[in-house]
Design a protein around this motif. Structure first.
Motif, PDB file in Angstrom:
ATOM      1  N   HIS A 190      99.083  56.216  38.123  1.00  0.00           N
ATOM      2  CA  HIS A 190      98.145  56.471  39.224  1.00  0.00           C
ATOM      3  C   HIS A 190      97.613  55.165  39.788  1.00  0.00           C
ATOM      4  O   HIS A 190      97.543  54.148  39.096  1.00  0.00           O
ATOM      5  N   ARG A 191      97.189  55.209  41.058  1.00  0.00           N
ATOM      6  CA  ARG A 191      96.705  54.007  41.726  1.00  0.00           C
ATOM      7  C   ARG A 191      95.229  54.093  42.117  1.00  0.00           C
ATOM      8  O   ARG A 191      94.702  53.169  42.741  1.00  0.00           O
ATOM      9  N   ALA A 192      94.563  55.153  41.741  1.00  0.00           N
ATOM     10  CA  ALA A 192      93.123  55.270  41.976  1.00  0.00           C
ATOM     11  C   ALA A 192      92.474  55.775  40.688  1.00  0.00           C
ATOM     12  O   ALA A 192      92.958  56.718  40.057  1.00  0.00           O
ATOM     13  N   VAL A 193      91.393  55.121  40.292  1.00  0.00           N
ATOM     14  CA  VAL A 193      90.695  55.480  39.062  1.00  0.00           C
ATOM     15  C   VAL A 193      89.206  55.360  39.326  1.00  0.00           C
ATOM     16  O   VAL A 193      88.751  54.481  40.070  1.00  0.00           O
ATOM     17  N   GLY A 194      88.424  56.257  38.751  1.00  0.00           N
ATOM     18  CA  GLY A 194      86.987  56.197  39.005  1.00  0.00           C
ATOM     19  C   GLY A 194      86.192  57.009  38.013  1.00  0.00           C
ATOM     20  O   GLY A 194      86.734  57.656  37.112  1.00  0.00           O
TER      21      GLY A 194
END
Length: 254
Positions: A190-194
């Motif tokens: 994945h390229r978005a983490v939060g």
């Protein structure tokens, strides 16, 4: 590619929020421009971080301090995403954020995503100090690379103390600083983490239960009146959706 070829900068900004919507301190330097903006909730003062120049570039030293005084309520947003870029010097940029929330005060920290562009290097550390009856909603979104590019080097750490005791201390490293960061044990491609951290004394009365929010997110209770939602997604839009579901699901009600 460099971030416009400018030399590295050092800049500081500070916000102090008082009851009644007052902002006795609101000052910024260089790329850290602060503006008072209209809040949808009249109980909150609202401050928006406006990027006055490209930042952070490698070599930059940025520092933001926020103090929410007893009984005050503050929401901090940003006008656009923060884009970490390569600069003239090889040393990593440093971005330090300190958030202090006093008794019976509330802070909603919800800036737009941080994007780690190819060739950049950034160390970011957010430190939070909460009084026993303080409330906090803290949202953090990291996007690893722009469309079609690999990310730069990024180390993002969050430490939270409540009533002088550790509540949360975690760090994520991406890029060639951390071999295996993109594997199944970390981000799984994945390229978005939060994450969404919610701290509220009311949660001590009815602790939250662990909850799965789709395939990429989970909410868990912490050892204190707090919940942490962690999420991964292909892009920032999907990550926003997952964290919004966590918020509207009762993690916080203000």
């Amino acid at each position: 590619m460099t971030g416009g070829g400018r030399p590295s900068v050092a800049a500081r900004a500070a916000v102090v929020a008082a009851p009644g919507g007052a902002l006795p301190v609101l000052r910024g330097e260089g790329p850290l421009a602060l503006r008072r903006t209209r809040s949808a909730d009249p109980a909150f003062a609202q401050v928006t971080l406006v990027g006055a120049m490209s930042a952070p570039l490698t070599g930059d030293r940025l520092e933001l301090t926020v103090d929410v005084l007893a009984g005050a309520a503050l929401r901090i947003t940003s006008a656009a995403a923060t884009l970490a870029l390569p600069g003239r010097v090889p040393e990593p940029a440093e971005y330090r954020v300190t958030l202090r929330v006093a008794d019976e005060a509330t802070l909603d920290w919800a800036p737009e995503p941080l994007i780690s562009a190819a060739g950049s290097a950034l160390r970011q550390h957010t430190r939070v100090e909460l009084a026993p009856t303080a409330r906090l909603a803290l949202r953090e979104i990291l996007v690893l690379g722009r469309d079609g590019e690999e990310p730069g080097r990024l180390a993002s750490r969050l430490t939270v103390h409540r009533d002088g005791r550790p509540l949360l201390d975690q760090e994520l490293r991406c890029g060639d600083w951390a071999p295996g960061w993109d594997g199944g044990a970390v981000l799984g491609g994945h390229r978005a983490v939060g994450q969404l951290l919610c701290v509220d004394p009311e949660l001590a009365k009815a602790p939250a239960e662990p909850q799965r929010l789709g395939a990429g997110a989970v909410t868990v209770p912490l050892a204190g009146p707090a919940t942490l939602t962690s999420a991964v997604a292909p892009d920032a839009l999907e990550l926003h959706r997952l964290l919004a579901a966590a918020g509207t699901g009762g993690s916080y009600s203000w």
